[in-house]
Design an enzyme around this catalytic site. Structure first.
Site, short mmCIF file in Angstrom:
data_model
loop_
_atom_site.label_atom_id
_atom_site.label_comp_id
_atom_site.label_asym_id
_atom_site.label_seq_id
_atom_site.Cartn_x
_atom_site.Cartn_y
_atom_site.Cartn_z
N LYS A 35 0.78 -1.23 0.15
CA LYS A 35 -0.05 0.19 0.04
C LYS A 35 0.71 1.25 0.00
O LYS A 35 2.07 1.16 0.42
CB LYS A 35 -0.84 -0.07 1.22
CG LYS A 35 -0.15 -0.06 2.43
CD LYS A 35 -1.17 -0.20 3.64
CE LYS A 35 -0.45 -0.47 5.08
NZ LYS A 35 -1.14 -0.64 6.10
N TYR A 265 15.89 30.63 6.08
CA TYR A 265 14.81 31.45 6.60
C TYR A 265 14.76 31.61 8.16
O TYR A 265 15.03 30.54 8.97
CB TYR A 265 13.33 30.52 6.41
CG TYR A 265 13.20 30.91 4.74
CD1 TYR A 265 13.04 32.04 4.10
CD2 TYR A 265 13.12 29.43 4.10
CE1 TYR A 265 12.61 31.97 2.80
CE2 TYR A 265 13.01 29.70 2.78
CZ TYR A 265 12.43 30.97 1.83
OH TYR A 265 12.24 31.02 0.77
C1 LIG Z 1 -0.55 -1.70 7.08
C2 LIG Z 1 -1.01 -2.90 7.40
C3 LIG Z 1 -0.29 -4.07 7.56
C4 LIG Z 1 1.14 -4.17 7.34
O1 LIG Z 1 1.94 -3.54 8.37
P1 LIG Z 1 3.54 -3.53 8.82
O2 LIG Z 1 3.64 -3.16 10.37
O3 LIG Z 1 3.98 -2.60 7.99
O4 LIG Z 1 3.90 -5.01 8.68
C5 LIG Z 1 -0.92 -5.37 7.75
N1 LIG Z 1 -2.12 -5.58 8.00
C6 LIG Z 1 -2.97 -4.46 7.73
C7 LIG Z 1 -4.36 -4.38 8.19
C8 LIG Z 1 -2.38 -3.04 7.62
O5 LIG Z 1 -3.22 -2.02 7.53
#
Ligand SMILES: *Cc1c(COP(=O)(O)O)cnc(C)c1O
Length: 372
Positions: A35, A265
């Site tokens: 993702k 800045y």
């Molecule tokens: C993002 C997510 C993961 C992965 O989590 P990590 O800590 O990056 O391994 C797994 N399951 C769900 C439901 C998630 O939203």
């Protein structure tokens, strides 16, 4: 493209990490969570690398992320991890994504989309909230939602059940074991009602590393495949992983400054001695937090750590390189290794009071990803 700021993604490191994690969860499968553009690493190249190294499937947060994988030629199983707006469901169906459900409304909307597409047998995974309190069916409602999926058969098919763990990165916290007990009770209740989905999963990266009891049919590994520890409590268990991403820039300008001069800045940094300053053409619009300089942020130049001086600006930042020789075009490393030095996303995260996840996800689209 030849911009003097880029991210290098080592696909060999991704493959190494997937192989290591796969070995540690076997005989459970490893599914790679890609993702958010693979946590900023680039979804399609990372997905392909993970599959080459033996990942059995992929997970995404959004339908459009799953569609992007399909358009990139990825035909492996893809699970969308949460319910989606009903407008998105036709694309999920047409592109063969596995959908997550936890409400009667989504079961109905998905069944409608499947029928409209002239399809049948759409796989769904039922997500149960055993303690994260984000999304998922209440444990007491799981059987009713599973019954609704069965009632929508053969249009829908209950292929899996899962839950999510909020404190798996704190191995001493008994909450994870409590959650897994609640999850098992839900599975028992489903079985008693005649629901025996073939796939059961609970573990994220920290879960698969620290809680063997969470490794069911498969583990959903995100951050660990990128070679970043899920949190300090599981640093040791993550020690064999290799960080895949480095963030680099070339020196675009060099100048001498005098003691007493101020910079950037707000003119908030005053030089205490004469020194040499190198400018790098990368800034907060690229994902280098503006306040990194005020929390001791450093950059590797010539293999040595050098402090960022003055606030990071939108497109550029400045580094005090002391008396070391430096020239326009020299490579500097913001995250990654150079010479004997190494700076990790975890180091940035610790300085900034956040987690490595936010650092790598924050590297913006303006930064070209180059694959090695
Ligand atoms: C993002 C997510 C993961 C992965 O989590 P990590 O800590 O990056 O391994 C797994 N399951 C769900 C439901 C998630 O939203």
């Amino acid at each position: 493209m030849s911009r003097w700021a880029w991210a290098e993604v080592d696909l060999g490191a991704i493959e190494h990490n997937v192989r290591e994690l796969r070995a540690s969860v076997a005989p459970s499968e490893l599914w790679a969570v890609v993702k958010a553009d693979a946590y900023g690493h680039g979804a399609v190249p990372v997905a392909a690398a993970a599959l080459r190294a033996g990942a059995a499937g992929l997970c995404v947060a959004l339908v459009q992320e799953g569609v992007a994988l399909r358009q990139g030629g990825i035909d492996a199983p893809v699970l969308v991890l949460s319910e989606q707006p009903r407008e998105e469901l036709p694309a999920a169906v047409v592109h063969g994504l596995i959908c997550t459900v936890y409400s009667h409304a989504q079961v109905d909307a998905l069944a409608t989309a499947v029928v409209a597409a002239g399809r049948t047998g759409q796989p769904v995974h039922l997500k149960v909230d055993t303690g994260m309190r984000r999304v998922g069916a209440e444990p007491a409602d799981a059987v009713a939602v599973a019954d609704a999926i069965r009632a929508a058969g053969p249009v829908l098919h209950l292929a899996g059940v899962f839950t999510h763990l909020p404190v798996a990165d704190e191995p001493d916290d008994p909450f994870t074991a409590d959650q897994l007990r609640r999850f098992d009770a839900v599975l028992d209740g489903l079985a008693a009602a005649g629901h025996r989905p073939p796939v059961v999963h609970a573990a994220n990266s920290a879960g698969l590393l620290a809680h063997p009891g969470a490794r069911r049919s498969l583990a959903r590994a995100g951050i660990a495949i990128y070679g970043i520890s899920p949190g300090p409590g599981v640093d040791q268990l993550s020690a064999g992983l290799q960080p895949a991403l480095s963030l680099r820039a070339r020196v675009s300008h060099v100048k001498q400054v005098r003691a007493g001069e101020r910079i950037s800045y707000g003119l908030r940094h005053t030089f205490v001695a004469d020194t040499t300053v190198a400018t790098l053409p990368i800034g907060y619009a690229d994902g280098v937090p503006r306040r990194l300089s005020s929390v001791g942020g450093e950059v590797l130049v010539g293999g040595r750590r050098r402090p960022i001086v003055g606030v990071v600006t939108m497109d550029q930042l400045m580094v005090d390189v002391g008396d070391a020789p430096v020239a326009i075009g020299d490579e500097a490393v913001l995250i990654g290794a150079q010479g004997d030095g190494a700076i990790t996303a975890a180091e940035w995260a610790e300085r900034l009071g956040t987690i490595g996840y936010e650092i790598v996800c924050g590297i913006s689209q303006r930064v070209e990803r180059r694959y090695t």
